[in-house]
Scaffold this motif. Sequence first.
Motif, PDB file in Angstrom:
ATOM      1  N   ARG A   1       0.844  -1.202   0.000  1.00  0.00           N
ATOM      2  CA  ARG A   1       0.000   0.000   0.000  1.00  0.00           C
ATOM      3  C   ARG A   1       0.870   1.240   0.000  1.00  0.00           C
ATOM      4  NH1 ARG A   1      -3.621   0.941   4.522  1.00  0.00           N
ATOM      5  NH2 ARG A   1      -4.481   2.545   3.212  1.00  0.00           N
ATOM      6  N   ARG A   2       0.456   2.217  -0.771  1.00  0.00           N
ATOM      7  CA  ARG A   2       1.223   3.456  -0.902  1.00  0.00           C
ATOM      8  C   ARG A   2       0.350   4.655  -0.570  1.00  0.00           C
ATOM      9  NH1 ARG A   2       6.164   2.793  -3.208  1.00  0.00           N
ATOM     10  NH2 ARG A   2       6.574   0.673  -3.854  1.00  0.00           N
TER      11      ARG A   2
ATOM     12  N   THR B   1      -0.882   7.341  -1.923  1.00  0.00           N
ATOM     13  CA  THR B   1      -1.146   8.004  -3.202  1.00  0.00           C
ATOM     14  C   THR B   1      -1.736   9.390  -3.017  1.00  0.00           C
ATOM     15  OG1 THR B   1      -3.286   6.901  -3.325  1.00  0.00           O
ATOM     16  CG2 THR B   1      -1.436   5.822  -4.447  1.00  0.00           C
ATOM     17  N   ALA B   2      -2.400   9.635  -1.887  1.00  0.00           N
ATOM     18  CA  ALA B   2      -3.019  10.937  -1.634  1.00  0.00           C
ATOM     19  C   ALA B   2      -2.048  11.945  -1.009  1.00  0.00           C
ATOM     20  CB  ALA B   2      -4.234  10.765  -0.725  1.00  0.00           C
ATOM     21  N   CYS B   3      -0.869  11.500  -0.584  1.00  0.00           N
ATOM     22  CA  CYS B   3       0.103  12.414   0.032  1.00  0.00           C
ATOM     23  C   CYS B   3       0.543  13.460  -0.990  1.00  0.00           C
ATOM     24  CB  CYS B   3       1.325  11.644   0.533  1.00  0.00           C
ATOM     25  SG  CYS B   3       1.006  10.658   2.002  1.00  0.00           S
ATOM     26  N   THR B   4       0.823  14.654  -0.500  1.00  0.00           N
ATOM     27  CA  THR B   4       1.270  15.726  -1.396  1.00  0.00           C
ATOM     28  C   THR B   4       2.695  16.174  -1.087  1.00  0.00           C
ATOM     29  OG1 THR B   4       0.299  17.384   0.078  1.00  0.00           O
ATOM     30  CG2 THR B   4      -1.080  16.589  -1.745  1.00  0.00           C
ATOM     31  N   ASP B   5       3.313  15.613  -0.044  1.00  0.00           N
ATOM     32  CA  ASP B   5       4.682  15.991   0.303  1.00  0.00           C
ATOM     33  C   ASP B   5       5.656  14.923  -0.187  1.00  0.00           C
ATOM     34  OD1 ASP B   5       4.306  13.933   2.105  1.00  0.00           O
ATOM     35  OD2 ASP B   5       4.368  15.190   3.899  1.00  0.00           O
ATOM     36  N   ALA B   6       6.815  14.818   0.411  1.00  0.00           N
ATOM     37  CA  ALA B   6       7.842  13.859  -0.013  1.00  0.00           C
ATOM     38  C   ALA B   6       7.388  12.407   0.123  1.00  0.00           C
ATOM     39  CB  ALA B   6       9.126  14.081   0.778  1.00  0.00           C
ATOM     40  N   ARG B   7       6.314  12.178   0.849  1.00  0.00           N
ATOM     41  CA  ARG B   7       5.810  10.815   1.037  1.00  0.00           C
ATOM     42  C   ARG B   7       4.878  10.361  -0.084  1.00  0.00           C
ATOM     43  NH1 ARG B   7       4.726  12.223   7.328  1.00  0.00           N
ATOM     44  NH2 ARG B   7       4.126  14.139   6.310  1.00  0.00           N
TER      45      ARG B   7
ATOM     46  N   ASP C   1       3.273   8.643  -2.939  1.00  0.00           N
ATOM     47  CA  ASP C   1       3.463   7.326  -3.555  1.00  0.00           C
ATOM     48  C   ASP C   1       4.485   6.438  -2.833  1.00  0.00           C
ATOM     49  OD1 ASP C   1       1.522   7.795  -5.545  1.00  0.00           O
ATOM     50  OD2 ASP C   1       2.986   8.850  -6.793  1.00  0.00           O
ATOM     51  N   GLN C   2       4.854   6.796  -1.608  1.00  0.00           N
ATOM     52  CA  GLN C   2       5.771   5.973  -0.829  1.00  0.00           C
ATOM     53  C   GLN C   2       4.973   4.889  -0.090  1.00  0.00           C
ATOM     54  OE1 GLN C   2       9.210   6.299  -0.933  1.00  0.00           O
ATOM     55  NE2 GLN C   2       8.571   7.659  -2.589  1.00  0.00           N
ATOM     56  N   PRO C   3       5.611   3.751   0.216  1.00  0.00           N
ATOM     57  CA  PRO C   3       4.902   2.713   0.980  1.00  0.00           C
ATOM     58  C   PRO C   3       4.486   3.229   2.355  1.00  0.00           C
ATOM     59  CG  PRO C   3       6.987   1.877   0.094  1.00  0.00           C
ATOM     60  CD  PRO C   3       6.976   3.359  -0.140  1.00  0.00           C
TER      61      PRO C   3
ATOM     62  N   ASP D   1      -2.431  11.664   7.929  1.00  0.00           N
ATOM     63  CA  ASP D   1      -3.464  10.653   7.700  1.00  0.00           C
ATOM     64  C   ASP D   1      -3.185  10.067   6.320  1.00  0.00           C
ATOM     65  OD1 ASP D   1      -5.668   9.114   7.116  1.00  0.00           O
ATOM     66  OD2 ASP D   1      -7.125  10.589   7.833  1.00  0.00           O
ATOM     67  N   PRO D   2      -2.618   8.854   6.252  1.00  0.00           N
ATOM     68  CA  PRO D   2      -2.257   8.283   4.944  1.00  0.00           C
ATOM     69  C   PRO D   2      -3.461   8.016   4.042  1.00  0.00           C
ATOM     70  CG  PRO D   2      -1.280   7.000   6.742  1.00  0.00           C
ATOM     71  CD  PRO D   2      -2.225   7.982   7.345  1.00  0.00           C
ATOM     72  N   GLU D   3      -4.657   7.984   4.640  1.00  0.00           N
ATOM     73  CA  GLU D   3      -5.861   7.735   3.824  1.00  0.00           C
ATOM     74  C   GLU D   3      -6.198   8.922   2.941  1.00  0.00           C
ATOM     75  OE1 GLU D   3      -7.297   4.737   3.682  1.00  0.00           O
ATOM     76  OE2 GLU D   3      -5.783   4.104   5.128  1.00  0.00           O
ATOM     77  N   ASN D   4      -6.005  10.151   3.467  1.00  0.00           N
ATOM     78  CA  ASN D   4      -6.338  11.330   2.660  1.00  0.00           C
ATOM     79  C   ASN D   4      -5.119  12.186   2.329  1.00  0.00           C
ATOM     80  OD1 ASN D   4      -5.802  12.923   4.932  1.00  0.00           O
ATOM     81  ND2 ASN D   4      -7.955  13.082   5.507  1.00  0.00           N
ATOM     82  N   GLY D   5      -3.952  11.813   2.846  1.00  0.00           N
ATOM     83  CA  GLY D   5      -2.718  12.523   2.534  1.00  0.00           C
ATOM     84  C   GLY D   5      -2.553  13.845   3.255  1.00  0.00           C
TER      85      GLY D   5
END
Length: 161
Positions: A83-84, A86-92, A94-96, A120-124
């Motif tokens: 799981r990655r 995908t919603a993150c907007t910083d350096a994270r 698409d990171q695992p 919150d990795p669910e909404n980035g």
Amino acid sequence: MIPFTQRVRAIALRSVKQAAMAGVLLASAVTAMAQADSPVGTWQTIDDHTGQPKALVQIAQDGNGSLNGKVIKGLGANDQPDRRCTACTDARKDQPILGMTIISEMKKDGDAWDHGQILDPENGKVYKCKMHLEEGGNKLVVRGYIGVSLLGRSQTWVRQQ
């Protein structure tokens, strides 16, 4: 009759065993007391919508005394190592998520920890964060918010042994 030297050895051996047991009990008590006043350790997060266990987060203290937390295991439907964020907007972006630091720079503030951030990795989204312990250090109330603490939501995490 048991010779004197054998009796002395038996008494000495019992004393050593009792001292060792006392040391183990003391170490356990110190560990329990340390847990009661610090979030350092492993925590099970709970999904807001389903109430089911979601992940394990390991909180550790860095060299500056700040607390940081990273995801060490997904649970239930989140147990997908690939799981990655995908919603993150910083350096994270698409990171695992597994191994990702989601709590950073938490500083002790009285009986709580504050002035940090939580992702919150669910909404980035990244929120300001504060947290405090309850139930003798077995529960951690984590609050993410925008602006002021009143505008946010809290989760209660459960300490894992």
